[in-house]
Design a protein around this motif. Structure first.
Motif, PDB file in Angstrom:
ATOM      1  N   ILE A 157       0.840  -1.206   0.000  1.00 49.93           N
ATOM      2  CA  ILE A 157       0.000   0.000   0.000  1.00 49.93           C
ATOM      3  C   ILE A 157       0.875   1.255   0.000  1.00 49.93           C
ATOM      4  CG2 ILE A 157      -1.632   1.355   1.378  1.00 49.93           C
ATOM      5  CD1 ILE A 157      -2.898  -1.328   2.231  1.00 49.93           C
ATOM      6  N   GLY A 158       1.918   1.286   0.827  1.00 55.43           N
ATOM      7  CA  GLY A 158       2.818   2.444   0.871  1.00 55.43           C
ATOM      8  C   GLY A 158       3.546   2.652  -0.434  1.00 55.43           C
ATOM      9  N   ASN A 159       3.985   1.569  -1.051  1.00 56.43           N
ATOM     10  CA  ASN A 159       4.673   1.660  -2.327  1.00 56.43           C
ATOM     11  C   ASN A 159       3.736   2.209  -3.408  1.00 56.43           C
ATOM     12  OD1 ASN A 159       6.693   1.389  -4.225  1.00 56.43           O
ATOM     13  ND2 ASN A 159       6.428  -0.815  -4.473  1.00 56.43           N
ATOM     14  N   ALA A 160       2.509   1.711  -3.447  1.00 55.15           N
ATOM     15  CA  ALA A 160       1.536   2.194  -4.432  1.00 55.15           C
ATOM     16  C   ALA A 160       1.232   3.676  -4.196  1.00 55.15           C
ATOM     17  CB  ALA A 160       0.248   1.375  -4.353  1.00 55.15           C
ATOM     18  N   HIS A 161       1.113   4.067  -2.937  1.00 54.11           N
ATOM     19  CA  HIS A 161       0.858   5.474  -2.612  1.00 54.11           C
ATOM     20  C   HIS A 161       2.031   6.345  -3.044  1.00 54.11           C
ATOM     21  CE1 HIS A 161      -0.545   9.015  -0.496  1.00 54.11           C
ATOM     22  NE2 HIS A 161       0.630   9.089   0.124  1.00 54.11           N
ATOM     23  N   GLY A 162       3.243   5.898  -2.766  1.00 55.05           N
ATOM     24  CA  GLY A 162       4.433   6.656  -3.158  1.00 55.05           C
ATOM     25  C   GLY A 162       4.533   6.817  -4.670  1.00 55.05           C
ATOM     26  N   LYS A 163       4.241   5.755  -5.409  1.00 53.36           N
ATOM     27  CA  LYS A 163       4.265   5.839  -6.873  1.00 53.36           C
ATOM     28  C   LYS A 163       3.220   6.822  -7.386  1.00 53.36           C
ATOM     29  CE  LYS A 163       6.113   1.280  -7.945  1.00 53.36           C
ATOM     30  NZ  LYS A 163       5.832  -0.026  -8.552  1.00 53.36           N
TER      31      LYS A 163
END
Length: 114
Positions: free
Chosen positions: A89-95
């Motif tokens: 979830i954090g990675n998707a948000h950062g992208k």
């Protein structure tokens, strides 16, 4: 961010932390002396009440030496799963944030060039 926004978020986080603590402790107060065991054995017991000849068709490959170790392994498994989900979830948000920033920068450059 303004100081007022920081205070508001801090207050919100404290309230949420208190609610989590209350929700965690409440079952132990409400169900004093209750059994908080797993449901694996309870299911087998219920089936054997209705069909005494029932024999489980699956058996564990390894049985932990104690219930504490079993609880520890269960907790570690849940923590790892939570970590993986939080990472995704954090990675998707950062992208998404990076993509939006890039799109805004590109739009800003096009406006300056005109």
């Amino acid at each position: 961010m303004s100081n007022k926004t920081n205070k508001s978020r801090t207050r919100q986080n404290i309230i949420l932390l208190i609610l989590v603590i209350v929700l965690t402790i409440t079952p132990f107060i409400v169900a004093k002396g209750g059994s908080f065991s797993g449901s694996d054995d309870q299911g087998t017991e219920q089936i054997k009440k209705f069909d005494p000849s029932y024999k489980p068709w699956a058996h564990p490959l390894w049985t932990p030496p104690s219930s504490e170790i079993e609880s520890l392994l269960f907790t570690v498994q849940g923590s790892l799963g939570t970590g993986i989900i939080a990472y995704v979830i954090g990675n998707a948000h950062g992208k998404r944030v990076a993509r939006e920033k890039k799109d805004n920068d590109d739009a800003s450059q096009e406006t300056k060039e005109k």
